[in-house]
Design a protein around this motif. Structure first.
Motif, PDB file in Angstrom:
ATOM      1  N   THR A  84       0.813  -1.193   0.000  1.00 57.40           N
ATOM      2  CA  THR A  84       0.000   0.000   0.000  1.00 57.40           C
ATOM      3  C   THR A  84       0.848   1.244   0.000  1.00 57.40           C
ATOM      4  O   THR A  84       0.329   2.343  -0.027  1.00 57.40           O
ATOM      5  CB  THR A  84      -0.910   0.019   1.241  1.00 57.40           C
ATOM      6  OG1 THR A  84      -0.083   0.042   2.421  1.00 57.40           O
ATOM      7  CG2 THR A  84      -1.796  -1.200   1.283  1.00 57.40           C
ATOM      8  N   PHE A  85       2.178   1.101   0.015  1.00 59.33           N
ATOM      9  CA  PHE A  85       3.060   2.250   0.113  1.00 59.33           C
ATOM     10  C   PHE A  85       4.203   2.128  -0.865  1.00 59.33           C
ATOM     11  O   PHE A  85       4.889   1.126  -0.924  1.00 59.33           O
ATOM     12  CB  PHE A  85       3.617   2.347   1.537  1.00 59.33           C
ATOM     13  CG  PHE A  85       4.743   3.322   1.693  1.00 59.33           C
ATOM     14  CD1 PHE A  85       4.478   4.666   1.844  1.00 59.33           C
ATOM     15  CD2 PHE A  85       6.063   2.893   1.675  1.00 59.33           C
ATOM     16  CE1 PHE A  85       5.518   5.576   1.993  1.00 59.33           C
ATOM     17  CE2 PHE A  85       7.105   3.796   1.824  1.00 59.33           C
ATOM     18  CZ  PHE A  85       6.831   5.132   1.980  1.00 59.33           C
ATOM     19  N   VAL A  86       4.396   3.135  -1.683  1.00 55.76           N
ATOM     20  CA  VAL A  86       5.628   3.275  -2.444  1.00 55.76           C
ATOM     21  C   VAL A  86       6.155   4.653  -2.119  1.00 55.76           C
ATOM     22  O   VAL A  86       5.456   5.649  -2.266  1.00 55.76           O
ATOM     23  CB  VAL A  86       5.409   3.129  -3.959  1.00 55.76           C
ATOM     24  CG1 VAL A  86       6.694   3.431  -4.709  1.00 55.76           C
ATOM     25  CG2 VAL A  86       4.926   1.732  -4.282  1.00 55.76           C
ATOM     26  N   GLY A  87       7.390   4.734  -1.660  1.00 64.12           N
ATOM     27  CA  GLY A  87       7.884   5.957  -1.055  1.00 64.12           C
ATOM     28  C   GLY A  87       8.472   6.938  -2.031  1.00 64.12           C
ATOM     29  O   GLY A  87       8.133   6.982  -3.216  1.00 64.12           O
TER      30      GLY A  87
ATOM     31  N   ASP B 106      11.966   4.544  -2.657  1.00 61.79           N
ATOM     32  CA  ASP B 106      12.066   4.020  -1.298  1.00 61.79           C
ATOM     33  C   ASP B 106      10.890   3.088  -1.029  1.00 61.79           C
ATOM     34  O   ASP B 106       9.771   3.348  -1.458  1.00 61.79           O
ATOM     35  CB  ASP B 106      12.030   5.148  -0.269  1.00 61.79           C
ATOM     36  CG  ASP B 106      13.263   6.034  -0.310  1.00 61.79           C
ATOM     37  OD1 ASP B 106      13.148   7.187   0.139  1.00 61.79           O
ATOM     38  OD2 ASP B 106      14.322   5.581  -0.778  1.00 61.79           O
ATOM     39  N   LEU B 107      11.129   2.020  -0.271  1.00 60.57           N
ATOM     40  CA  LEU B 107      10.065   1.090   0.104  1.00 60.57           C
ATOM     41  C   LEU B 107       9.626   1.257   1.551  1.00 60.57           C
ATOM     42  O   LEU B 107       8.663   0.625   1.972  1.00 60.57           O
ATOM     43  CB  LEU B 107      10.525  -0.356  -0.123  1.00 60.57           C
ATOM     44  CG  LEU B 107      10.679  -0.778  -1.590  1.00 60.57           C
ATOM     45  CD1 LEU B 107      11.159  -2.221  -1.663  1.00 60.57           C
ATOM     46  CD2 LEU B 107       9.378  -0.607  -2.358  1.00 60.57           C
ATOM     47  N   ASP B 108      10.342   2.056   2.313  1.00 63.12           N
ATOM     48  CA  ASP B 108       9.947   2.327   3.693  1.00 63.12           C
ATOM     49  C   ASP B 108      10.107   3.824   3.928  1.00 63.12           C
ATOM     50  O   ASP B 108      10.821   4.513   3.193  1.00 63.12           O
ATOM     51  CB  ASP B 108      10.813   1.519   4.666  1.00 63.12           C
ATOM     52  CG  ASP B 108      12.265   1.938   4.628  1.00 63.12           C
ATOM     53  OD1 ASP B 108      12.749   2.527   5.607  1.00 63.12           O
ATOM     54  OD2 ASP B 108      12.936   1.696   3.597  1.00 63.12           O
TER      55      ASP B 108
ATOM     56  N   ASN C 229      16.688  -4.614  -6.002  1.00 62.09           N
ATOM     57  CA  ASN C 229      16.352  -4.237  -4.632  1.00 62.09           C
ATOM     58  C   ASN C 229      17.623  -4.118  -3.808  1.00 62.09           C
ATOM     59  O   ASN C 229      18.560  -4.918  -3.965  1.00 62.09           O
ATOM     60  CB  ASN C 229      15.428  -5.284  -3.989  1.00 62.09           C
ATOM     61  CG  ASN C 229      14.000  -5.169  -4.458  1.00 62.09           C
ATOM     62  OD1 ASN C 229      13.141  -4.614  -3.805  1.00 62.09           O
ATOM     63  ND2 ASN C 229      13.734  -5.709  -5.638  1.00 62.09           N
ATOM     64  N   PHE C 230      17.637  -3.139  -2.907  1.00 66.83           N
ATOM     65  CA  PHE C 230      18.788  -2.919  -2.043  1.00 66.83           C
ATOM     66  C   PHE C 230      18.299  -2.501  -0.659  1.00 66.83           C
ATOM     67  O   PHE C 230      17.311  -1.776  -0.531  1.00 66.83           O
ATOM     68  CB  PHE C 230      19.690  -1.817  -2.612  1.00 66.83           C
ATOM     69  CG  PHE C 230      20.850  -1.451  -1.727  1.00 66.83           C
ATOM     70  CD1 PHE C 230      22.064  -2.114  -1.845  1.00 66.83           C
ATOM     71  CD2 PHE C 230      20.729  -0.453  -0.767  1.00 66.83           C
ATOM     72  CE1 PHE C 230      23.139  -1.792  -1.024  1.00 66.83           C
ATOM     73  CE2 PHE C 230      21.794  -0.120   0.065  1.00 66.83           C
ATOM     74  CZ  PHE C 230      23.001  -0.790  -0.066  1.00 66.83           C
ATOM     75  N   GLY C 231      18.990  -2.963   0.380  1.00 67.59           N
ATOM     76  CA  GLY C 231      18.704  -2.528   1.734  1.00 67.59           C
ATOM     77  C   GLY C 231      19.983  -2.346   2.517  1.00 67.59           C
ATOM     78  O   GLY C 231      20.927  -3.132   2.368  1.00 67.59           O
ATOM     79  N   ASP C 232      20.029  -1.309   3.363  1.00 70.17           N
ATOM     80  CA  ASP C 232      21.229  -1.084   4.159  1.00 70.17           C
ATOM     81  C   ASP C 232      21.122  -1.673   5.557  1.00 70.17           C
ATOM     82  O   ASP C 232      21.998  -1.478   6.392  1.00 70.17           O
ATOM     83  CB  ASP C 232      21.572   0.411   4.228  1.00 70.17           C
ATOM     84  CG  ASP C 232      20.510   1.247   4.953  1.00 70.17           C
ATOM     85  OD1 ASP C 232      19.620   0.665   5.611  1.00 70.17           O
ATOM     86  OD2 ASP C 232      20.581   2.484   4.853  1.00 70.17           O
ATOM     87  N   ARG C 233      20.023  -2.410   5.795  1.00 67.47           N
ATOM     88  CA  ARG C 233      19.905  -3.136   7.050  1.00 67.47           C
ATOM     89  C   ARG C 233      18.956  -4.314   6.867  1.00 67.47           C
ATOM     90  O   ARG C 233      18.369  -4.502   5.797  1.00 67.47           O
ATOM     91  CB  ARG C 233      19.446  -2.224   8.178  1.00 67.47           C
ATOM     92  CG  ARG C 233      18.030  -1.670   8.075  1.00 67.47           C
ATOM     93  CD  ARG C 233      17.767  -0.756   9.252  1.00 67.47           C
ATOM     94  NE  ARG C 233      16.392  -0.327   9.356  1.00 67.47           N
ATOM     95  CZ  ARG C 233      15.948   0.506  10.297  1.00 67.47           C
ATOM     96  NH1 ARG C 233      16.795   0.984  11.191  1.00 67.47           N
ATOM     97  NH2 ARG C 233      14.679   0.858  10.343  1.00 67.47           N
TER      98      ARG C 233
END
Length: 301
Positions: free
Chosen positions: A83-86, A233-235, A272-276
């Protein structure tokens, strides 16, 4: 889009997967539980680790540091379950996600491809991982060294034969440049405007298809029909990003696990990439895509 819309061009809706049973993977349902309780053990399937066997110009480049620096707030509040695309991070039409991007401890990145054949009989998913998010070994290690947990997941689906491989390897089997990455004997390269994957992996036993592991090799070539330079961003805090690099592409697939001439069809590619760690920000992840043709236009959803 409702279920009644059906798949485009007489094909089948594809649901991304990283497991031989079609579960998990890019639609990483309940990531927190899956990682912590080792539900991903099917990724090993009784075989050990196997180390030996169109927009305006903007900003798409990432600094070599973690993505957490210098970002803006998300464009709206919401859950990270679809429900969210940042925040749109901007773009650069000539840019591709760099294979030599530094992944911080606890982080991850993956390059994802799925495709279905024009005849509707075949499909595939391919995921190249650094800091494999479905790896119990990465979890047990404390996730301090993502480059020591790399894999190329290849899944080929057909009406008469399914083949699935995922061998996790260490950093000694990883070679990277900006435009290419080699994991073991397999490689993935941005070349001549498209993406080319050469794979040489081990297909795991699959009830009804094969009783023993077997060599699984081939070549996949993507030619983009639509190229996207926008990164999202995804979050809300921008720890995790999604880049639909080729929202639509043509694909040609050849493999020793396919009929002699292979197949061609429609494809999709993202990054996709995440720093944590994923489960710090996601309780579950549902993902799907599709395309419909209306009034002479292709709509990607």
């Amino acid at each position: 889009m409702s279920d009644s819309d059906g798949p485009p061009y007489g094909g089948e809706w594809i649901s991304a997967s990283a497991g031989p049973d079609g579960s998990g993977g890019h639609g990483a349902g309940h990531v927190r539980a899956a990682v912590s309780s080792n539900r991903g053990r099917a990724l090993r399937s009784a075989i050990p680790r196997l180390d030996g066997i169109v927009s305006t110009a903007g900003r798409a480049e990432f600094s070599e540091g973690a993505l957490s620096g210098g970002r803006q707030c998300a464009s709206g509040a919401g859950r990270a379950d679809g429900t969210f695309v940042g925040q749109d991070r901007g773009g650069n039409p000539s840019y591709r996600p760099p294979f030599d991007r530094q992944v911080p401890p606890g982080g991850y990145c993956w390059w994802y491809i799925d495709a279905t054949s024009d005849c509707g009989r075949y499909a595939l998913t391919v995921i190249a991982f650094i800091g494999s998010v479905f790896s119990p070994y990465y979890h047990w290690s404390g996730r301090g060294k993502p480059q020591n947990h790399v894999a190329l997941n290849v899944a080929l689906y057909g009406r008469d034969r399914n083949s699935w491989s995922m061998t996790e390897r260490g950093e000694g089997d990883l070679v990277r440049t900006q435009n290419s990455m080699q994991i073991g004997s397999s490689s993935i390269v941005y070349v001549d405007g498209g993406l080319e994957i050469v794979f040489d992996e081990t297909a795991l036993p699959w009830p009804g298809h094969r009783l023993m592991p077997s060599r699984m090799s081939g070549r996949i070539r993507l030619e983009p029909q639509i190229q996207n330079d926008r990164v999202f961003d995804l979050d809300p805090e921008g720890h995790h990003i999604w880049w639909p690099v080729f929202p639509r592409a043509r694909v040609r697939v050849e493999s020793n696990h396919l009929p002699k001439d292979g197949w061609q069809g429609e494809a999709y590619h993202d990054f996709n990439f995440g720093d944590r760690v994923l489960e710090e920000d996601f309780e579950h992840w549902d993902w799907a895509r599709g395309a419909v043709r209306r009034s002479g236009y292709d709509n990607l959803v």
